[in-house]
Design a protein around this motif. Sequence first.
Motif: not given
Length: 319
Positions: A29-30, A52-53, A71-72, A108-112
């Motif tokens: 989500v962005t 936040f994205d 979203s939750e 395997s990967r998360a980006e913020v």
Amino acid sequence: MPAKLPTCELPDVQANHPEIPINLTRVGVTNVKKLVEVAREKKRPIILISKFDIFVDLPSSRKGANLSRNSEVINEVLEEALSSPVYEIEDLCEAVATKLLERHEYASRAEVRMVSEYNVKRTSPDTHTECQEMVEIFAEAVAMRSPEERTIKMVGAEVVGMTACPCAQGIMKEKAIHELRALDIPEDKIEKFLERMPMPTHNQRGRGRISIQVHNNEKVSLNKIIHIIEDSMSSRVYEILKRDDEAVVVYEAHKNPKFVEDCVRTMAQRVLEEFPNLSDDAVVSLVQINEESIHNHNAFAERVATIGELRDELSWRRG
């Protein structure tokens, strides 16, 4: 009274296999808006309205990334991360990215990514009139599940300033010399006059941007980044200027003319000066965009390099 539906286990459609089994680099989500409270030693905290994205990767074996409940999950993750004092926005992004991996077991990967407007107090150069300026600050973190890979964090800012064109100023200087000689002004007085009074030139509103990748416990001051960007242009800009202030700003800018390339090179040197303890493999991105006043186009310059590469080019010894 309406009939009560029988209780049943609802299917997790996202867990099904997709018709086209292709891995996706980012799903998420962005433009998630949150209030972020940044703590400061012995000072009131700073409140940031942030966007936040948030993304995870998606394997080819899975149809979706549970976006119906994402979203939750994201709200809960952000609230958990914000429940304790936050001192560095890049650390907040790291905390969110790490928790996202815990919740998305298939990723395997998360980006913020986080972007905020940051209020900076300014005092005009002559009358010392107080004003406020808004600059853009941002941070990013990428967390990997593999134990061999470390979390990557980045922090930076974009600041508006002013540049004066050296090329047009050189042309105007030659024209001034010609006119002063035509008025029979002695050469020594022409020289003294030109030393004391810079020639006119066209100006640009410049936008400088610095982002620095940090590792482990390395800390980078956002205020230092903001000052580096401002001081790499011909002059700072101010929301409020009295006439005396305006004269100072214009004079100082024309005493310090800079091409778009000069701004990026100055940023590079100043980053090495202000952050001597950054590791050689830290990556820095330096960008300057000048919105031309006598052309329809913008001028652009960029350098992306490791700190070690910049040190080698400038023969800079690490602090």
